[in-house]
Scaffold this active site. Structure first.
Site, mmCIF file in Angstrom:
data_model
loop_
_atom_site.group_PDB
_atom_site.id
_atom_site.type_symbol
_atom_site.label_atom_id
_atom_site.label_comp_id
_atom_site.label_asym_id
_atom_site.label_seq_id
_atom_site.Cartn_x
_atom_site.Cartn_y
_atom_site.Cartn_z
ATOM 1 N N GLU A 129 0.843 -1.201 0.000
ATOM 2 C CA GLU A 129 0.000 0.000 0.000
ATOM 3 C C GLU A 129 0.871 1.241 0.000
ATOM 4 O OE1 GLU A 129 -2.451 -0.221 3.510
ATOM 5 O OE2 GLU A 129 -3.126 -2.259 3.040
ATOM 6 N N LYS A 131 2.006 4.715 1.742
ATOM 7 C CA LYS A 131 1.999 5.267 3.101
ATOM 8 C C LYS A 131 1.633 6.746 2.986
ATOM 9 C CE LYS A 131 4.443 5.309 7.484
ATOM 10 N NZ LYS A 131 4.134 6.677 7.857
ATOM 11 N N ARG A 152 -5.557 9.168 16.625
ATOM 12 C CA ARG A 152 -4.857 8.062 17.250
ATOM 13 C C ARG A 152 -4.402 8.420 18.661
ATOM 14 N NH1 ARG A 152 0.645 4.928 15.892
ATOM 15 N NH2 ARG A 152 1.495 7.025 15.967
ATOM 16 N N LYS A 339 10.312 3.596 3.741
ATOM 17 C CA LYS A 339 10.241 5.031 3.425
ATOM 18 C C LYS A 339 10.967 5.406 2.148
ATOM 19 C CE LYS A 339 8.999 7.015 7.716
ATOM 20 N NZ LYS A 339 8.766 8.356 8.213
ATOM 21 N N CYS A 457 18.427 44.395 -22.085
ATOM 22 C CA CYS A 457 18.726 43.426 -21.036
ATOM 23 C C CYS A 457 19.009 42.033 -21.620
ATOM 24 C CB CYS A 457 17.548 43.351 -20.072
ATOM 25 S SG CYS A 457 17.835 42.214 -18.720
HETATM 26 S S1 IVH Z 1 -1.263 0.491 8.824
HETATM 27 C C1 IVH Z 1 -0.862 -1.935 12.347
HETATM 28 N N1 IVH Z 1 -1.269 1.485 6.389
HETATM 29 O O1 IVH Z 1 1.467 5.526 9.101
HETATM 30 C C2 IVH Z 1 -0.581 -1.016 11.247
HETATM 31 N N2 IVH Z 1 -0.640 2.926 8.162
HETATM 32 O O2 IVH Z 1 2.461 4.214 12.196
HETATM 33 C C3 IVH Z 1 -1.233 0.274 11.444
HETATM 34 N N3 IVH Z 1 -0.158 5.229 7.468
HETATM 35 O O3 IVH Z 1 0.183 7.024 11.618
HETATM 36 C C4 IVH Z 1 -1.003 1.243 10.384
HETATM 37 N N4 IVH Z 1 -0.548 4.916 5.325
HETATM 38 O O4 IVH Z 1 -1.615 6.718 9.934
HETATM 39 C C5 IVH Z 1 -1.036 1.743 7.693
HETATM 40 N N5 IVH Z 1 -1.361 2.218 4.178
HETATM 41 C C6 IVH Z 1 -1.139 2.464 5.471
HETATM 42 C C7 IVH Z 1 -0.751 3.739 5.946
HETATM 43 C C8 IVH Z 1 -0.506 3.922 7.313
HETATM 44 C C9 IVH Z 1 -0.204 5.788 6.255
HETATM 45 C C10 IVH Z 1 0.209 5.947 8.698
HETATM 46 C C11 IVH Z 1 -0.679 5.706 9.853
HETATM 47 C C12 IVH Z 1 0.205 5.766 11.040
HETATM 48 C C13 IVH Z 1 1.557 5.538 10.494
HETATM 49 C C14 IVH Z 1 2.073 4.199 10.914
#
Ligand code: IVH
Length: 698
Positions: A129, A131, A152, A339, A457
């Site tokens: 997925e 991030k 959260r 990352k 210029c």
């Molecule tokens: S899963 C148990 N999937 O990244 C796993 N998190 O600490 C829980 N985030 O603040 C998170 N995209 O908001 C997951 N595709 C994605 C994500 C994602 C962004 C953020 C999430 C959290 C941080 C992970």
């Protein structure tokens, strides 16, 4: 070196001092980030400090105290919001520190080891997925209705932000009938880059209008977090937010009729069918190599995505395997974040240069100590204009946050004021063009400064030549963009008169220039020497002097010298020339370089028939105010207006005692009634034509 401490028995421990310092700094920045949504330093800088502390604590375990920032997950709930205890904790996710492709291989190797898989066993299936770089939210639905939305927080306790979340159009308020009785959906609230740019643009306008409580946002993530945690939900409503679902919390168990998901992927598809946005980039990936490929592909797409991501996330697809893998402290073993290079970094401003664009626009540019950001090394960042530079208060020597996200040019986001060196001077635009030394001016109501040395210029050379040569100006056939590039880049032409001085030999020596074509160019130049004053004037490229104004000027003054020497007051007498245009013409001819170019062009043989200054012919309707209403039989409203204005009349929008005539056509409405009421003369189209044909009053 520090002075020895005479009052304590033990020598000062540099590690302990550094740990204390890092506690202080990290607590400060965590508060700025999590509580105030106003970070002062980029995430990458925070991570560096955090890792430094972790390393010190690992090397000196006695320095690890219970209040260490390394022991806290995420933020603290803001007092202003109701607290929500998450029924299923909102977990964190492990970050793979290796940002190379091998990061994915490491994760797969760990998963296989923990599952006890041998090399010969089949590949593990994952969901890959994006991030998303926003803010994690838990949405709770009971009997298909959104009842609560929470941040959260620290993973156990978050903030109740339901009213703000309800304003996000992409989040369903009601679910279809096949959704379970209890459903918690987890995902990311984020702001698209275009929405972010628009928001900041609006904020800048508000600030420019003097609204003191307004500010611009550092990046889309902070803007999103700020909107979600906005106490006034009417303000949150004005912030454009979006949402992607990627997980779930409490859900009605299977035994009680809840869904029987087997995999992460299936669950996401089901969430999608219930109306939740799920990213189309969510991909099934078998084995480590598929993860590596995903990481690389998304890395290439990252700049063109409509929103910020800071990495990708890999999750073991099978929920049974997820369960088998379990957790370490608060991070699941079945997921990892991989990352990309950070899009914001700290660096220092070595200098502020002023660059001159093709149209003469002056742009201040920060020269930066080279810094790797958003996957490229950045050494320049635009500061846009004088106001922006002052608003951000960027000064030479400053430590700044640089951001490069998407295809956009790198930008200085903000200055770390506490790191400013004493004596750094505020930026001011130079009074002269750094390329040609002509006056640099900023017109009223304009954000940009411009060089006024148009013809002279170097930065504006190509543009000036093409403008001069175009069909509607001096009309030099065969002198197109490619040839101008060659001539200017080859140093053959520096200013306009050089056009007439270049010889056959220089032309024919150019790449792909046949003798015949070279001769054609010279013939065109020769032919174009005979022109008209309006064409020549327009060709000079004076700001605000288009074809129509050039004609008016020529008609009014008759001779070029009269225009070059005209005062602002004299220029204002010309039809349709207002203060801005008059000043622009004046400034242009005040530049000795521009006058020199004009003289040389004449010396090269450019000529036209000069005329006499126009007698100030009185016009038939000077001083008359006329109102148009209804539909005339043969003239459109614009045509009628043009005719009237050309005859010197003022065309007004409403009828008053000052109105001289109302011209009424079919379906004339209240304006006609008003005219009758006030006794104003009413004309039809024939009457209008008769009026226009009148001899002017003496
Ligand atoms: S899963 C148990 N999937 O990244 C796993 N998190 O600490 C829980 N985030 O603040 C998170 N995209 O908001 C997951 N595709 C994605 C994500 C994602 C962004 C953020 C999430 C959290 C941080 C992970």
């Amino acid at each position: 070196m520090a002075q020895p401490d005479l009052f304590s028995s033990a020598a000062p421990d540099p590690a302990a001092q550094r740990v204390a310092e890092l506690h202080r700094v990290l607590h400060h920045h965590a508060h700025r980030y999590y509580v105030l949504d106003e970070p002062e330093i980029p995430d990458a800088e925070y991570d560096r400090l955090f890792k430094e502390l972790q390393a010190l604590e690992a090397a000196h375990p006695h320095l690890l105290t219970p209040d260490s920032p390394t022991l806290r997950v995420g933020g603290k709930a803001l007092d202003a919001f109701e607290k929500v205890r998450h029924r299923v904790p909102m977990l964190s996710i492990r970050t793979e520190t290796d940002i190379e492709a091998t990061g994915a291989l490491n994760f797969d190797a760990r998963v296989r080891r923990e599952l006890g898989l041998a090399e010969a066993d089949p590949p593990v299936e994952y969901v890959a997925e994006l991030k998303f770089d926003g803010l994690a939210i838990n949405l709770r639905y009971e009997n298909g209705v959104l009842v609560q939305a929470a941040t959260r927080g620290d993973g156990e306790i978050g903030e109740d932000v339901t009213p703000n979340i309800r304003t996000i159009g992409q989040i369903p308020l009601k679910l279809p009938a096949d959704a379970p009785a209890v459903l918690e959906v987890r995902g990311e609230v984020y702001m698209r880059r275009d929405d972010f740019d628009r928001l900041n643009e609006q904020q800048r306008e508000k600030i420019a209008q003097g609204q003191r409580n307004e500010k611009t946002y550092v990046n889309p993530r902070n803007a999103a977090a700020g909107a979600v945690r906005q106490l006034d939900s009417t303000i949150a409503r004005q912030r454009p937010l979006s949402f992607f679902a990627y997980g779930w919390g409490e859900v009605t168990p299977v035994e009680q009729g809840g869904p029987d998901f087997q995999t992460q992927y299936e669950a996401l598809l089901t969430l999608k069918s219930w109306g939740f946005p799920v990213s189309a980039r969510t991909t099934l990936a078998r084995g480590a190599q598929a993860l590596v490929a995903f990481h690389q592909e998304v890395g290439q797409e990252r700049d063109s995505l409509p929103f910020d991501i800071d990495g990708v996330v890999y999750k073991v697809n099978s929920l049974a395997l997820q369960k088998a893998l379990g957790f370490v402290t608060r991070e699941p073993r079945w997921a990892v974040a991989h990352k990309y290079p950070a899009q914001e970094q700290l660096t220092t401003v070595l200098d502020i240069d002023v660059q001159v664009g093709r149209t003469g626009k002056l742009t201040p540019v920060a020269k930066l100590a080279p810094v790797f950001v958003g996957n490229v090394t950045v050494t320049n960042a635009t500061l846009h204009n004088e106001d922006e530079t002052r608003r951000k208060d960027v000064r030479i020597g400053d430590t700044v946050i640089v951001r490069r996200a998407g295809d956009v040019i790198p930008e200085v986001v903000s200055v770390l004021l506490e790191r400013r060196v004493a004596g750094a001077a505020q930026f001011t635009m130079p009074a002269h063009c750094p390329i040609c030394g002509s006056a640099a001016v900023r017109e009223e109501g304009e954000a940009n400064h411009r060089c006024t040395g148009g013809l002279f210029c170097g930065a504006q050379r190509k543009q000036a030549i093409l403008h001069y040569a175009q069909r509607r100006a001096v009309d030099i056939e065969n002198l197109g963009e490619k040839l101008v590039d060659q001539l200017v880049d080859g140093g053959i032409i520096k200013t306009l008169p050089d056009l007439y001085r270049m010889g056959f030999t220089a032309l024919v020596a150019l790449d792909r220039m046949a003798e015949k074509s070279a001769q054609n160019v010279l013939d065109s130049l020769e032919k174009a020497k005979h022109t008209t004053l309006p064409r020549f004037l327009f060709g000079l490229g004076i700001r605000h002097v288009g074809e129509a104004t050039a004609k008016d000027l020529a008609r009014h003054f008759g001779k070029l010298d009269a225009i070059m020497d005209a005062s602002v007051e004299q220029l204002l007498e010309v039809n349709d020339v207002g203060p801005v245009v008059a000043q622009s013409i004046r400034t242009f001819f005040e530049q000795p370089h521009n006058r020199e170019v004009v003289e040389q062009l004449r010396a090269c043989g450019v000529h036209w028939e000069e005329g006499e200054p126009a007698a100030r012919a009185p016009r038939p309707l000077t001083g008359k105010t006329i109102v148009l209403t209804g539909t005339l039989p043969s003239l459109s409203r614009d045509e009628a207006k043009d005719l009237l204005e050309a005859a010197g009349a003022k065309v007004a929008g409403s009828v008053s005692k000052k109105t001289d005539y109302v011209v009424a056509g079919a379906e004339a409405g209240s304006k006609l009634d008003k005219a009758r009421e006030l006794g104003v003369a009413v004309l039809d189209e024939d009457g209008l034509r008769a009026l226009l044909a009148q001899e002017p009053a003496a």
